[in-house]
Design a protein around this motif. Structure first.
Motif, PDB file in Angstrom:
ATOM      1  N   ILE A 222       3.824   0.854   2.772  1.00  0.00           N
ATOM      2  CA  ILE A 222       3.389   0.114   4.067  1.00  0.00           C
ATOM      3  C   ILE A 222       3.202  -1.643   2.733  1.00  0.00           C
ATOM      4  O   ILE A 222       2.896  -1.450   1.500  1.00  0.00           O
ATOM      5  CB  ILE A 222       2.823  -0.492   5.068  1.00  0.00           C
ATOM      6  CG1 ILE A 222       1.139  -0.366   4.329  1.00  0.00           C
ATOM      7  CG2 ILE A 222       2.552   1.001   5.770  1.00  0.00           C
ATOM      8  CD1 ILE A 222       0.652  -1.195   5.182  1.00  0.00           C
ATOM      9  N   ALA A 223       4.081  -2.690   3.153  1.00  0.00           N
ATOM     10  CA  ALA A 223       4.342  -3.927   2.655  1.00  0.00           C
ATOM     11  C   ALA A 223       3.464  -5.325   3.700  1.00  0.00           C
ATOM     12  O   ALA A 223       4.596  -4.547   4.841  1.00  0.00           O
ATOM     13  CB  ALA A 223       5.320  -4.194   1.871  1.00  0.00           C
TER      14      ALA A 223
ATOM     15  N   VAL B 162       0.782  -0.702   0.532  1.00  0.00           N
ATOM     16  CA  VAL B 162      -0.237  -0.154  -0.432  1.00  0.00           C
ATOM     17  C   VAL B 162       1.109   1.335   0.410  1.00  0.00           C
ATOM     18  O   VAL B 162       2.115   1.153   0.670  1.00  0.00           O
ATOM     19  CB  VAL B 162      -1.320   0.223   1.587  1.00  0.00           C
ATOM     20  CG1 VAL B 162      -2.107   1.365   1.461  1.00  0.00           C
ATOM     21  CG2 VAL B 162      -1.952  -1.118   0.816  1.00  0.00           C
TER      22      VAL B 162
ATOM     23  N   GLY C  94      -2.806   6.974   7.385  1.00  0.00           N
ATOM     24  CA  GLY C  94      -1.287   6.281   7.792  1.00  0.00           C
ATOM     25  C   GLY C  94      -0.278   7.121   8.355  1.00  0.00           C
ATOM     26  O   GLY C  94      -0.341   8.415   7.553  1.00  0.00           O
ATOM     27  N   SER C  95       0.578   6.319   9.255  1.00  0.00           N
ATOM     28  CA  SER C  95       1.719   7.604   9.412  1.00  0.00           C
ATOM     29  C   SER C  95       2.847   7.028   9.051  1.00  0.00           C
ATOM     30  O   SER C  95       3.711   7.381   9.383  1.00  0.00           O
ATOM     31  CB  SER C  95       1.813   7.466  11.130  1.00  0.00           C
ATOM     32  OG  SER C  95       1.406   6.215  11.973  1.00  0.00           O
ATOM     33  N   HIS C  96       2.762   5.975   7.944  1.00  0.00           N
ATOM     34  CA  HIS C  96       3.829   5.693   8.219  1.00  0.00           C
ATOM     35  C   HIS C  96       4.730   5.969   6.560  1.00  0.00           C
ATOM     36  O   HIS C  96       3.883   6.650   5.608  1.00  0.00           O
ATOM     37  CB  HIS C  96       3.562   4.265   7.573  1.00  0.00           C
ATOM     38  CG  HIS C  96       2.796   2.987   8.302  1.00  0.00           C
ATOM     39  ND1 HIS C  96       3.109   2.177   9.170  1.00  0.00           N
ATOM     40  CD2 HIS C  96       1.104   3.512   7.835  1.00  0.00           C
ATOM     41  CE1 HIS C  96       2.094   2.068   9.841  1.00  0.00           C
ATOM     42  NE2 HIS C  96       1.068   2.250   8.469  1.00  0.00           N
ATOM     43  N   GLY C  97       6.094   5.722   6.627  1.00  0.00           N
ATOM     44  CA  GLY C  97       6.814   6.865   5.687  1.00  0.00           C
ATOM     45  C   GLY C  97       6.696   8.450   6.100  1.00  0.00           C
ATOM     46  O   GLY C  97       6.374   8.903   6.783  1.00  0.00           O
TER      47      GLY C  97
ATOM     48  N   LYS D 200      12.443  -1.390   1.000  1.00  0.00           N
ATOM     49  CA  LYS D 200      12.641  -0.632   2.411  1.00  0.00           C
ATOM     50  C   LYS D 200      13.662   0.642   2.046  1.00  0.00           C
ATOM     51  O   LYS D 200      12.906   1.950   2.705  1.00  0.00           O
ATOM     52  CB  LYS D 200      13.867  -1.460   3.184  1.00  0.00           C
ATOM     53  CG  LYS D 200      13.242  -2.450   4.284  1.00  0.00           C
ATOM     54  CD  LYS D 200      14.817  -3.359   4.638  1.00  0.00           C
ATOM     55  CE  LYS D 200      13.972  -4.125   5.632  1.00  0.00           C
ATOM     56  NZ  LYS D 200      14.735  -4.849   5.891  1.00  0.00           N
TER      57      LYS D 200
END
Lengths: 99, 99, 99
Positions: free
Chosen positions: A88-89, A14, A44-47, A79
């Motif tokens: 995310i994955a 995603v 989302g809070s990712h990356g 990564k």
């Protein structure tokens, strides 16, 4: 469950839609034969996000079934993307009708 | 599979779109940092439908990766929604790149 | 994870949209009570495609939660479709709130 079906790893990615072409190139480079793409809304809070540039903040969900080895390579390679983009994955085992 | 990746529980919720805002509030209350939402078509015999009120019978699929503890809390809390609305929810283990 | 939730098999089918009505009839025949359908983009080397007939090369993703026995029957029955159409199908265990 019956064992007359193929075994594989379903990998789901995603991320920001801006990464789509780069992901497809990566999948082809890894020899992946099939994938699906669905546009998704989300939060989302990712990356790190590219920001609020119009058209850049749409997300996609990319799914593919691969071998355990390729799923390792794919996740390791992804990564680098998490440093500059929202991504995310994740993966899990599946069995069924696929090559 | 390699163990150098994070472990989590992917929770998928499929429900009437009218529940979207309430679900997002619930996720925020539980401290969930990210989720995706996709509109879906479908049919089902689960729960009690709001009925044929125009615009109310669209479904959404909400996905989030959480800890085992939060997945327990989330599913337990969702039980109340199944009494008044069409909703199913399920979970399974995943590993990969996520917080 | 807690065992106070129902157990089931999530079956995911990705195929040409032209198969949608036949898949729904098959699910009903197998006594499946609910499913979701999402249009997806994608690429794949699986099965034989109907070709470039306009409107026929769109894909759908169909998901349903069933018993292990029905998932066996469903996957076995789907094998016939892979001879004439692009179709993959896979399954894995889930637990949660569903009948």
């Amino acid at each position: 469950m019956s064992s007359s079906f193929n075994k594989g790893i379903l990998v789901t990615i995603v991320c920001e839609a801006v990464l789509q072409e780069r992901l497809i190139k990566l999948l082809i480079k890894l020899g992946v034969s099939g994938y699906t793409i669905v546009p998704v809304k989300g939060a989302g809070s990712h990356g790190k996000r590219t920001g609020d540039i119009a058209g850049y903040n749409t997300n996609i969900e990319v799914k593919t079934i691969v071998t355990p080895e390729i799923s390792d390579q794919l996740l390791e390679t992804l990564k680098q993307f998490t440093k500059t983009h929202a991504l995310i994955a994740f993966r899990h085992n599946v069995e069924g009708l696929f090559d």
